[in-house]
Design a protein around this motif. Sequence first.
Motif, PDB file in Angstrom:
ATOM      1  N   LYS A  28       0.833  -1.206   0.000  1.00 54.45           N
ATOM      2  CA  LYS A  28       0.000   0.000   0.000  1.00 54.45           C
ATOM      3  C   LYS A  28       0.871   1.260   0.000  1.00 54.45           C
ATOM      4  CE  LYS A  28      -4.017   1.753   2.479  1.00 54.45           C
ATOM      5  NZ  LYS A  28      -4.874   1.541   3.658  1.00 54.45           N
ATOM      6  N   ILE A  38       1.069   4.127  -3.044  1.00 59.21           N
ATOM      7  CA  ILE A  38       0.792   5.539  -2.765  1.00 59.21           C
ATOM      8  C   ILE A  38       2.010   6.394  -3.103  1.00 59.21           C
ATOM      9  CG2 ILE A  38       0.366   7.190  -0.886  1.00 59.21           C
ATOM     10  CD1 ILE A  38      -1.522   5.030   0.309  1.00 59.21           C
ATOM     11  N   ALA A  94      -6.321   9.546  -2.688  1.00 56.82           N
ATOM     12  CA  ALA A  94      -7.357   9.070  -1.765  1.00 56.82           C
ATOM     13  C   ALA A  94      -8.617   8.679  -2.526  1.00 56.82           C
ATOM     14  CB  ALA A  94      -7.666  10.144  -0.725  1.00 56.82           C
ATOM     15  N   LEU A 154      -8.022   5.396  -4.571  1.00 57.23           N
ATOM     16  CA  LEU A 154      -7.865   4.188  -3.756  1.00 57.23           C
ATOM     17  C   LEU A 154      -8.987   4.011  -2.737  1.00 57.23           C
ATOM     18  CD1 LEU A 154      -3.999   4.308  -3.099  1.00 57.23           C
ATOM     19  CD2 LEU A 154      -5.233   3.005  -4.843  1.00 57.23           C
ATOM     20  N   SER A 155      -9.927   4.944  -2.721  1.00 57.58           N
ATOM     21  CA  SER A 155     -11.047   4.905  -1.769  1.00 57.58           C
ATOM     22  C   SER A 155     -10.560   4.840  -0.317  1.00 57.58           C
ATOM     23  CB  SER A 155     -11.981   3.734  -2.074  1.00 57.58           C
ATOM     24  OG  SER A 155     -12.471   3.837  -3.379  1.00 57.58           O
ATOM     25  N   ILE A 156      -9.636   5.731  -0.003  1.00 57.43           N
ATOM     26  CA  ILE A 156      -9.121   5.819   1.358  1.00 57.43           C
ATOM     27  C   ILE A 156      -9.155   7.281   1.785  1.00 57.43           C
ATOM     28  CG2 ILE A 156      -7.678   3.748   1.228  1.00 57.43           C
ATOM     29  CD1 ILE A 156      -5.271   5.537   0.661  1.00 57.43           C
ATOM     30  N   ALA A 157      -8.947   7.524   3.052  1.00 56.56           N
ATOM     31  CA  ALA A 157      -8.941   8.890   3.582  1.00 56.56           C
ATOM     32  C   ALA A 157      -7.645   9.606   3.181  1.00 56.56           C
ATOM     33  CB  ALA A 157      -9.066   8.862   5.100  1.00 56.56           C
ATOM     34  N   THR A 199      -4.823   8.987   5.461  1.00 61.19           N
ATOM     35  CA  THR A 199      -4.136   7.706   5.255  1.00 61.19           C
ATOM     36  C   THR A 199      -3.033   7.874   4.212  1.00 61.19           C
ATOM     37  OG1 THR A 199      -6.156   6.499   5.784  1.00 61.19           O
ATOM     38  CG2 THR A 199      -4.447   5.270   4.616  1.00 61.19           C
ATOM     39  N   VAL A 200      -3.335   8.640   3.162  1.00 56.41           N
ATOM     40  CA  VAL A 200      -2.328   8.907   2.130  1.00 56.41           C
ATOM     41  C   VAL A 200      -1.139   9.626   2.760  1.00 56.41           C
ATOM     42  CG1 VAL A 200      -1.827  10.152  -0.014  1.00 56.41           C
ATOM     43  CG2 VAL A 200      -4.026   8.971   0.268  1.00 56.41           C
ATOM     44  N   GLN A 221       0.899   7.223   4.915  1.00 60.28           N
ATOM     45  CA  GLN A 221       1.670   6.266   4.122  1.00 60.28           C
ATOM     46  C   GLN A 221       2.874   6.936   3.466  1.00 60.28           C
ATOM     47  OE1 GLN A 221       1.314   2.834   3.830  1.00 60.28           O
ATOM     48  NE2 GLN A 221      -0.039   3.198   5.571  1.00 60.28           N
TER      49      GLN A 221
END
Length: 194
Positions: free
Chosen positions: A135, A139, A154, A157-160, A163-164, A167
């Motif tokens: 992951k 990113i 985000a 990848l359908s993430i917050a 989170t990006v 990472q």
Amino acid sequence: MQVQGMPIFTDQELLEKLRQDNADAFEIIYKKYSPRLYAHAYKLLKDKDACKDIIQEIFSQLWFKRDTQEIKALDAYLYAATRFQVFKVIRSSRSYENLFDVADELPVCRNTESVMNEKEMALTLYNGIAQLPDKCRTIFYMSRMEYLSNKDIALKLSIAPKTVENQLTIAFRKLRVNFREYLPAIILMAYCCR
């Protein structure tokens, strides 16, 4: 270049006068070069106070070492001194993440040694990226190779977005370990041409 209200001298003439303790020559050099050196440092650091300190340090050293330094090309010397001081600020701040952003703005020297160093560093970077968790690697690649914003990553990848950011922070920390021994060379190679 003539500084308004100042006599016209070549850099070599100014250096000779400077070696003879001529304060007027120092003032001409300062007025001629300080705005350009400040702009050069600011382009890289984006910190007005740090850039003012850098310019003050460069010209203080130029004055205090005026009779001991062998300067062949004044402009090259002053730009090299600026790059060295910028390097010191970046290194002392321990904030290496922005080097990836700054690198695109810097010219690159294309001599044989720099090409070989680039290949070695590229291999180190490739190996470092390959060792990142899946992951994190994805990113990092999207951010630094595809030039996507954190928000775009985000969404894809359908993430917050947080989170990006997290990472990328992890990626930079891990890559910094791989590049610790190369970091001074990376910065100095990038600065070798203006």
